[in-house]
Structures are given as C-alpha cells and as structure tokens.
Enzyme design. Structure first.
Site, mmCIF file in Angstrom:
data_model
loop_
_atom_site.group_PDB
_atom_site.id
_atom_site.type_symbol
_atom_site.label_atom_id
_atom_site.label_comp_id
_atom_site.label_asym_id
_atom_site.label_seq_id
_atom_site.Cartn_x
_atom_site.Cartn_y
_atom_site.Cartn_z
ATOM 1 N N HIS A 1 -17.626 6.066 6.460
ATOM 2 C CA HIS A 1 -17.652 6.225 5.083
ATOM 3 C C HIS A 1 -19.667 6.705 4.569
ATOM 4 O O HIS A 1 -19.415 7.416 4.083
ATOM 5 C CB HIS A 1 -17.267 4.831 4.013
ATOM 6 C CG HIS A 1 -17.648 4.831 3.068
ATOM 7 N ND1 HIS A 1 -15.984 4.726 2.476
ATOM 8 C CD2 HIS A 1 -18.134 4.995 1.359
ATOM 9 C CE1 HIS A 1 -16.779 5.181 1.028
ATOM 10 N NE2 HIS A 1 -17.372 5.353 0.833
ATOM 11 N N GLU A 2 -19.980 5.754 5.282
ATOM 12 C CA GLU A 2 -21.724 6.216 4.442
ATOM 13 C C GLU A 2 -21.983 7.566 4.710
ATOM 14 O O GLU A 2 -22.466 8.529 4.246
ATOM 15 C CB GLU A 2 -22.275 5.335 4.640
ATOM 16 C CG GLU A 2 -21.668 4.049 4.597
ATOM 17 C CD GLU A 2 -21.968 4.395 2.316
ATOM 18 O OE1 GLU A 2 -22.540 5.146 2.210
ATOM 19 O OE2 GLU A 2 -20.646 3.360 1.895
ATOM 20 N N HIS B 1 -21.089 10.736 4.016
ATOM 21 C CA HIS B 1 -21.686 11.697 2.217
ATOM 22 C C HIS B 1 -22.893 12.473 2.691
ATOM 23 O O HIS B 1 -23.260 13.256 1.894
ATOM 24 C CB HIS B 1 -22.418 9.902 1.227
ATOM 25 C CG HIS B 1 -20.995 9.086 0.811
ATOM 26 N ND1 HIS B 1 -20.159 9.956 -0.031
ATOM 27 C CD2 HIS B 1 -20.881 8.029 0.690
ATOM 28 C CE1 HIS B 1 -19.029 8.795 -0.639
ATOM 29 N NE2 HIS B 1 -20.040 7.965 -0.325
ATOM 30 N N ASP C 1 -16.426 9.849 -3.879
ATOM 31 C CA ASP C 1 -16.254 9.097 -4.129
ATOM 32 C C ASP C 1 -15.568 8.928 -5.361
ATOM 33 O O ASP C 1 -16.101 9.230 -6.432
ATOM 34 C CB ASP C 1 -17.150 7.455 -4.424
ATOM 35 C CG ASP C 1 -17.895 7.026 -3.189
ATOM 36 O OD1 ASP C 1 -17.800 6.877 -2.522
ATOM 37 O OD2 ASP C 1 -19.356 6.709 -3.466
ATOM 38 N N TYR D 1 -11.455 4.206 -4.330
ATOM 39 C CA TYR D 1 -12.165 3.194 -3.686
ATOM 40 C C TYR D 1 -11.105 1.832 -3.656
ATOM 41 O O TYR D 1 -10.128 1.944 -4.518
ATOM 42 C CB TYR D 1 -13.079 2.059 -4.143
ATOM 43 C CG TYR D 1 -14.059 2.765 -4.592
ATOM 44 C CD1 TYR D 1 -15.216 2.964 -3.947
ATOM 45 C CD2 TYR D 1 -14.587 2.946 -6.312
ATOM 46 C CE1 TYR D 1 -16.633 3.954 -3.521
ATOM 47 C CE2 TYR D 1 -16.151 3.930 -5.814
ATOM 48 C CZ TYR D 1 -17.102 4.129 -5.030
ATOM 49 O OH TYR D 1 -18.282 4.325 -4.952
#
Length: 355
Positions: free
Chosen positions: A305-306, A309, A318, A321
């Site tokens: 996920h990170e 980014h 985002d 969520y």
C-alpha cells in the site's frame, strides 16, 4: 435582505474572492479574501445548514492539516504535486467523526504552499477534491444504500477559487525528492525501531515482495479473473495496463531500493504513512504492529500500500479504506479504484483468494 442572503449574493457576484458549493443544505466555501496576496493561504468553511445533525470524517477535512491530497491545485492546467503525507488508516471509528448540529460549522486555515509544490508561483486554481459521500457519514450511508437523505454530493464545479502565489526564492531547488529510484541496493535502515521491530520489518518487506511479484505475474499473464474485477472493476485494456505497470514498479521497488523505516508514530488508528515525493521512507504506526505479517490488512500488505503511494512508483491516493469500501469503489468507479492504494493492497493480499 438578511446578512446570510446578502453574503451569498456577494459570493455569487464574486465580490468577496470566494466561491461556494452548496448541496442540500451543506455549504462548502473556500475563501482567500482576508489573506495576504501571494501567501498561498485560504480559509476552508463547511457549514451544516440542514435541519439534522451530521457527522463529518475529520481526516477528510483540513482541520488538523492535511493527511491526504484533499485539494486539486492546478497552474495553467498542470496539477501541482502534493508533497504532504498519505496515511493508511483503520476503517473510520466513531471518534474519527465530528458532530455538526444544525447551523454549526468547521473552519480551518490552509497554507496550500506547505502541502503542494507551488514554488513556480502564479495564479493557481484550487478546488476541494472530495464528495459529500467521502466526508459526511449520512451521505456515505445513503450512497451505499442507494437512497436519498437530503444530503447530495458537493457541487465541486462551483467550489473553486483562484489565488495568486509568489514564486519561491529558488524555484529550481531540489528540496522535493522526485528524482526517481535510487541506484543503491535493497537495504533497510531504521529510525526509532527496536530490534524486534527491525526483525518484523525485514520479514514484512520480504512478504510484501512476494505479494508484489505474485500480483505482477498474474497481470503479466493477462489474467482477467474475479481477483482483478473484484478489486479493480470492469476490464478495460487501459486500466489493466495501468495496474500492471503499477505492480511492476511496486515489485521493482521492494526488491531493489533502499528503504528507511521510522517507528516513532504511535497512533493506534493508523497503520503507516509516507510522503509521496520522498521514496522510500515509510513511517509505521500503532495499527501496523498489531497486524499479522500476511493476510488482510497485514504488515506486508501495508508495505505494498505505502510503496504504491510514491510518485516514482504508482502515485496512488487514498479514496477509501477497508475491503468493503475498496470493493464498492471498484464497482462504482473503476477509474478511481485503479488509483486507490487499498485496492492495490487487497489485490496483492488476495484474501479470501480469488482467481
């Protein structure tokens, strides 16, 4: 004419340097009239003019600064790079909402130049890039149920403002790290991480690499099964190509780049966050350490996920969520799903497994 009607009339005439978007009693305005010219500062106002109490998701407002790319900031049609943090959070909890009774408002000053690369200077156009269903609980629930509650989407076409921003002293400086992947090896460095956490991060990064490579292989094979459509929606060749390039970059970063892991964050409602222009620095928070290494909302999945980014990788945002929100996004707006970090994470974790 009362004061409120007079103010709205002035706003509509553009005499206060403000634009307003109102929808079924929720009024959103961006105001620069009282700010020093060239400062990049604006005022954000959200007013509950409905007859009922509403609940506003705090992190989708700039009340505490920006932890997401909440505004679309453009100069001559070119999008200003967002340089603030992007967070992976737990699903919204009751304490994450602000209660607004009828007539109450949220007001915040935003220094846009602190969160967006506006060093070039000039006349920027700014709009709040969120819909009511992103911000207001009642609108979100109504949207998911397919019913109306008197809370419609913000009319963002009228929720724009133009501001002039002075150029930075040296607009060609390299303070924003957007030079691309480093040629260094796949190393791990740590800030404020215990030995136990360092070990857990090494394991999580290895598992994240496995997730990313598995995802890449699925996409390289041209597979369009339920695994893809569940998380990214109806197939089109262009969207599929976008997701495929994202996972090629994610897999490459996890296998070849130097990461710095910072364990100083303790927020129990946050897994991790990054600054998209600062690869490959990852800040781990409270929810990360209570997560399993693999599986849904895992440590390994969080690193996928990170990594997504970072602008040099995939530049995801985002927009929802949790698995439910991510799947709903794939169903309702596939174009947005292919740019949402949680959709990438859940595709990679593939739990429960889909073909």
């Amino acid at each position: 004419m009362n004061k409120r009607l007079r103010r709205l009339a002035l706003l509509a005439a553009g005499l206060l340097g403000t634009t307003v978007a109102s929808a079924a009693g929720i009024e959103l305005s961006l105001d620069s009239a009282s700010k020093a010219a060239g400062s990049g500062r604006i005022d954000y106002h959200l007013v509950n003019d409905t007859a009922s109490t509403i609940h506003v998701l705090r992190w989708e407002t700039p009340l505490d600064g920006l932890t997401a790319d909440l505004f679309q900031v453009t100069l001559d049609g070119r999008k200003a790079v967002y340089t603030g943090p992007l967070y992976k959070r737990v699903a919204p909890r009751p304490e994450d909402y602000i209660e607004l009774k009828p007539g109450q408002s949220i007001d915040a000053e935003v220094d846009l130049s602190a969160w967006y690369d506006m060093r070039e200077g000039g006349r920027f156009e700014v709009r709040y890039a969120r819909d009511a269903s992103d911000v207001v609980l009642e609108a979100s629930l109504a949207s998911k149920a397919g019913v109306g509650t008197g809370v419609a989407a913000f009319d963002t076409s009228r929720g724009t403002i133009q501001i002039y921003v002075d150029a930075a002293p040296n607009p060609l400086d390299s303070s924003i790290d957007a030079l691309g992947p480093s040629p260094l090896a796949a190393t791990n460095s740590f800030v404020s991480c215990s030995n136990t956490r360092q070990s857990q991060l090494v394991t999580a990064r290895g598992s994240a690499g496995t997730y990313a490579n598995n995802s890449k292989a699925y996409l390289d094979a041209g597979t369009v099964g339920t695994r893809y459509t569940w998380w990214f929606g109806t197939y089109t060749s262009s969207r599929y190509a976008t997701v495929r390039s994202h996972f090629a970059n994610i897999a490459s970063a996890l296998s070849s780049q130097p990461y710095t892991f910072n364990c100083s964050c303790t927020d129990s409602g946050t897994y991790a966050y990054v600054y998209p222009t600062q690869p490959y620095k990852v800040y781990l928070c409270g929810a990360f350490w209570s997560a399993p290494n693999t599986g849904t909302d895992s440590r390994a999945g969080t690193l996928v996920h990170e990594t997504s980014h970072f602008n040099v990788v995939a530049g995801t945002g985002d927009y929802g969520y949790g698995q439910t929100n991510a799947h709903n996004l794939a169903t309702s707006n596939p174009a947005k799903a292919v740019t949402n970090a949680d959709n990438h994470e859940y595709f990679a974790e593939n739990n429960p497994a889909r073909n």
